[in-house]
Design an enzyme around this catalytic site. Structure first.
Site, PDB file in Angstrom:
ATOM      1  N   GLU A 178      33.695  43.751  48.040  1.00  0.00           N
ATOM      2  CA  GLU A 178      32.371  44.086  48.406  1.00  0.00           C
ATOM      3  C   GLU A 178      32.262  44.291  50.216  1.00  0.00           C
ATOM      4  OE1 GLU A 178      33.418  41.238  46.961  1.00  0.00           O
ATOM      5  OE2 GLU A 178      32.323  41.697  44.922  1.00  0.00           O
ATOM      6  N   HIS A 190      25.506  33.202  40.216  1.00  0.00           N
ATOM      7  CA  HIS A 190      24.701  34.488  39.829  1.00  0.00           C
ATOM      8  C   HIS A 190      23.241  34.353  39.937  1.00  0.00           C
ATOM      9  CE1 HIS A 190      28.758  35.211  37.922  1.00  0.00           C
ATOM     10  NE2 HIS A 190      28.326  36.260  37.693  1.00  0.00           N
TER      11      HIS A 190
HETATM   12  C1  LIG Z   1      33.308  38.495  45.034  1.00  0.00           C
HETATM   13  C2  LIG Z   1      32.799  38.891  43.559  1.00  0.00           C
HETATM   14  N1  LIG Z   1      32.729  40.108  43.335  1.00  0.00           N
HETATM   15  C3  LIG Z   1      32.115  40.415  42.017  1.00  0.00           C
HETATM   16  C4  LIG Z   1      32.189  39.597  40.982  1.00  0.00           C
HETATM   17  C5  LIG Z   1      31.449  40.194  39.436  1.00  0.00           C
HETATM   18  N2  LIG Z   1      32.798  40.033  38.592  1.00  0.00           N
HETATM   19  C6  LIG Z   1      33.115  39.181  37.946  1.00  0.00           C
HETATM   20  S1  LIG Z   1      34.580  39.432  37.395  1.00  0.00           S
HETATM   21  C7  LIG Z   1      34.835  40.945  37.790  1.00  0.00           C
HETATM   22  C8  LIG Z   1      36.098  41.695  37.526  1.00  0.00           C
HETATM   23  C9  LIG Z   1      37.288  40.876  37.820  1.00  0.00           C
HETATM   24  O1  LIG Z   1      38.474  41.516  37.263  1.00  0.00           O
HETATM   25  P1  LIG Z   1      39.770  40.864  37.303  1.00  0.00           P
HETATM   26  O2  LIG Z   1      39.929  40.273  38.707  1.00  0.00           O
HETATM   27  O3  LIG Z   1      40.920  41.783  36.961  1.00  0.00           O
HETATM   28  O4  LIG Z   1      39.712  39.588  36.588  1.00  0.00           O
HETATM   29  P2  LIG Z   1      39.463  39.653  35.032  1.00  0.00           P
HETATM   30  O5  LIG Z   1      37.921  39.663  34.602  1.00  0.00           O
HETATM   31  O6  LIG Z   1      40.057  40.939  34.321  1.00  0.00           O
HETATM   32  O7  LIG Z   1      40.009  38.610  34.291  1.00  0.00           O
HETATM   33  C10 LIG Z   1      33.899  41.139  38.538  1.00  0.00           C
HETATM   34  C11 LIG Z   1      33.610  42.515  39.393  1.00  0.00           C
HETATM   35  C12 LIG Z   1      32.491  38.301  41.209  1.00  0.00           C
HETATM   36  N3  LIG Z   1      32.450  37.302  40.084  1.00  0.00           N
HETATM   37  N4  LIG Z   1      32.692  37.916  42.396  1.00  0.00           N
END
Ligand SMILES: Cc1ncc(C[n+]2csc(CCOP(=O)(O)OP(=O)(O)O)c2C)c(N)n1
Lengths: 342, 325
Positions: free
Chosen positions: B60, B129
């Protein structure tokens, strides 16, 4: 990429675990998959809030957590229920959290696991601090943190890796590269050829391992933990795996990825190869499979029952855990909320 | 005219902006391929390409910091931060860079960008959220902060924000995304930034709110109407700048007011509204201005949301109290 057990169940290097231990961990993976499928099903029935499936990542979570000592710290994410459960997090509390009950974040005193991190990336630095605290207090325990490929793009990942290396903290960074961060494919997340290679920049070892290979994951984690315990510093492990399901129950992967890719990864299923390995050694039968699946299902149903039957939190509970001692203005707000307004 | 909900109205505004001005880019996590986690940017990448509707890595601070560079460099970025609870890693970029560059450079540089942030609770979402922390943005000098609550306002205010020469934080009430539908003009139109909307006229008490709480506030006005209390409902729409004129006119007339917001009470934007209004019309007030807000607690998880969100009956009870004195 470190690999020990091939998708067809053959060893390409000596197993780090005795067959009976492999059998126990297979059972844990079956348990994890049963839990995961139940989670998705319950969400569809409206009994859980959003659920994040980890199907396909069972070996990564079970294999790594199996290498931990019971007192080792674990700081994981929303997709790591299997790892947390392996480290002693009670099943009913995992469910409670997912029903939307704050008590799900409160494991018993002897369980060294933080509530799952919902923000991506913010928790990796915490493992550095926990590990550091353990060392300063003369404890033998280390800290492991679980995160995804997407999390490596957050600034906090960089800070965690840098601090851990600079201060030589006894911790392990366990990245489950499951190919996707919601809709973003791994190739667009980072131009690094591997996630493991990022470790070089920070001055710590980085290991890439077949994340669907229980034995390789165990071996890599065990070695990293041994280094940490010997005060030789942190390690980054990249477990290459795949998110078979949607990002969460609110996601529709058909919008961004081909089903054929998922089918290809199903061929590399983390459970099946262990089943073949055990079967070869006459440690697996169809009856036993049925037995452990049934046992898992009944244990899981019991836990769901416990979670759903918890006395509902009341209007005063919103305030109850905000401070050690509730300040006056909050006590007044609490009283107002409990009195209602007709 | 087309009947649209808020998500569709925002999508339509982005579509028009991308179509009209080459400098407009949409940048954020999952905004492209999957059309955003709320489908607000649905279809835009197919139409305008991955160069202008850009899927970002999960970072972000990077989105806003890079967006700042884009804006100073001549683009008109419309950034998306996926949920308010995930906007905090970008806070340093917003407060120290985006909001300051015009002043730091004595107008030589500016950062005309829009930061879209879905906010608020009520949908039983996971931790972080459901945040409603608008006051951490209203407190930053140099930003404008908008909160639409209807499809018509959503489109007109977003287009105004994109045209605006200064950075705008544009907050989208999650639980209203698909809850309200109305006729929205198909063409480009803008609404003035800094103008509140009198949503319902009344004489006895003024109910002041914004965003998702407009719904409970309207319901409260209905409850009060059953008791022959005539409540005026004002939707601020723009927190910064604040339309004090409309508020003072109304409260000067009714002599009573309640400010309603979902965010925690302490240092919430309601405090700012109360202070500003009483400075202008203390002597017209027949009763202290009251606040009905979220508690000074973490926003609870699904099973306790109803213990947190201000309800219509709580708002109505506060309005009655102003009428007792
Ligand atoms: C700081 C933050 N930014 C955005 C989100 C929204 N979000 C939740 S999971 C995700 C993707 C994360 O991907 P990854 O780290 O590869 O983990 P995975 O979900 O594939 O296990 C996002 C963008 C969040 N939870 N926290």
């Amino acid at each position: 990429m470190l690999a020990i057990l091939t998708p067809s169940g053959n060893l390409v290097a000596p197993s780090p675990l005795e067959p009976d231990v492999v059998r126990r961990l297979y059972r844990a993976m079956v348990f994890a998959r049963t839990y995961d499928r139940k989670g998705t099903a319950l969400q569809k029935q409206g009994r859980l809030a959003t659920y994040a499936s980890f199907e396909g990542q069972e070996a990564a979570q079970v294999g790594s957590a199996a290498a931990l000592e019971p007192e080792d710290w674990m700081v994981a994410s929303y997709r790591d229920a299997a790892a947390m459960w392996m480290q002693g997090y009670p099943l009913e509390l995992l469910f409670a959290g997912r029903t939307g009950d704050e008590r799900g974040g409160s494991p018993p005193a002897h369980v060294p696991v933080l509530p799952p991190s919902i923000t991506v990336g913010g928790h990796m630095v915490h493992a550095v601090g926990l590990a550091w605290a353990a060392r300063l207090r003369g404890e033998r325990r280390v800290a492991i943190t679980y995160f995804g490929d997407g999390a490596t793009s957050e600034g906090d990942f960089h800070e965690a890796m840098n601090f851990a290396a600079v201060f030589n903290t006894p911790c392990v960074f366990f990245c489950q590269n499951n190919g996707w961060a919601i809709s973003l494919p791994r190739e667009e997340q980072t131009k690094s050829e591997t996630i493991a290679q990022k470790a070089i920049a920070y001055g710590m070892p980085g290991v890439q391992v077949d994340g669907n290979d229980l034995l390789a994951v165990y071996a890599a984690t065990e070695e990293a933990l041994a280094r940490a315990r010997a005060n030789e510093g942190p390690t980054l492990i990249e477990a290459v795996t795949y998110r078979i399901g949607p990002h969460t129950t609110a996601d529709d992967p058909a919008r961004y990825r081909a089903g054929t890719l998922t089918d290809e990864w199903r061929q590399r299923d983390p459970l099946e190869r262990v089943r073949l390995f055990l079967s070869e050694r006459e440690l697996w039968t169809a009856e036993w499979q049925e037995e452990i699946e049934a046992a898992a299902a009944s244990e899981i149903d019991r836990a769901i029952g416990l979670a759903e039957e918890m006395v509902p939190l009341g209007p005063g509970d919103v305030f109850a855990s905000m401070y050690a001692d509730l300040p006056r203005h909050l006590r007044l707000q609490q009283a107002e909320n409990m009195a209602g307004w007709g | 005219m087309t009947v649209r909900n808020i998500a569709q109205a925002i999508n339509d505004a982005l579509d028009l902006a991308l179509g009209k001005d080459e400098a407009v880019v949409v940048f954020g996590e999952d905004v492209g391929r999957t059309g955003g986690v709320f489908r607000v940017t649905d279809g835009l990448r197919e139409q305008y390409g991955a160069e202008r509707v850009i899927d970002s890595p999960v970072a972000e601070s990077g989105i806003v910091g890079v967006g700042f560079g884009m804006a100073v460099g001549g683009l008109r970025p419309v950034l998306e931060l996926q949920f308010m609870g995930f906007s905090y890693p970008a806070y340093d970029q917003i407060i120290n860079h985006v909001a300051r560059i015009r002043n730091r450079s004595r107008h030589r540089f500016s950062a005309p960008l829009v930061i879209r942030i879905p906010y608020g609770g009520g949908i039983g979402a996971a931790e972080h959220h459901s945040e409603s922390m608008e006051a951490i943005y209203t407190h930053i000098p140099g930003l404008k902060v908008l909160v639409p609550s209807t499809p018509y306002d959503a489109k007109g205010l977003l287009l105004a924000a994109i045209e605006d020469p200064d950075p705008v934080v544009y907050l989208e009430p999650i639980r209203l995304y698909r809850a309200v539908k109305e006729d929205v003009p198909d063409e480009w139109y803008t609404l003035p930034i800094g103008a509140a909307r009198v949503e319902r006229e009344g004489d006895d008490v003024t109910l002041i709110t914004w965003g998702a709480m407009t719904k409970e506030t309207r319901q409260a006005a209905d409850l009060l109407a059953d008791e022959d209390i005539s409540a005026e409902v004002i939707d601020l729409r723009s927190l910064v700048p604040l339309d004090l004129e409309t508020l003072v006119e109304s409260v000067g007339r009714t002599g009573r007011a309640v400010v309603i917001h979902e965010a925690p009470r302490t240092s919430g934007f309601g405090g700012e509204v109360v202070a500003s209004v009483q400075e202008e019309c203390l002597f017209s007030l027949a009763s202290p201005i009251l606040r009905v807000t979220g508690w000074d607690t973490v926003f609870p998880l699904k099973r306790s949301e109803h213990h947190y969100l201000p309800s219509a009956s709580r708002i109505a009870a506060a309005a009655r109290r102003t009428l007792e004195s």
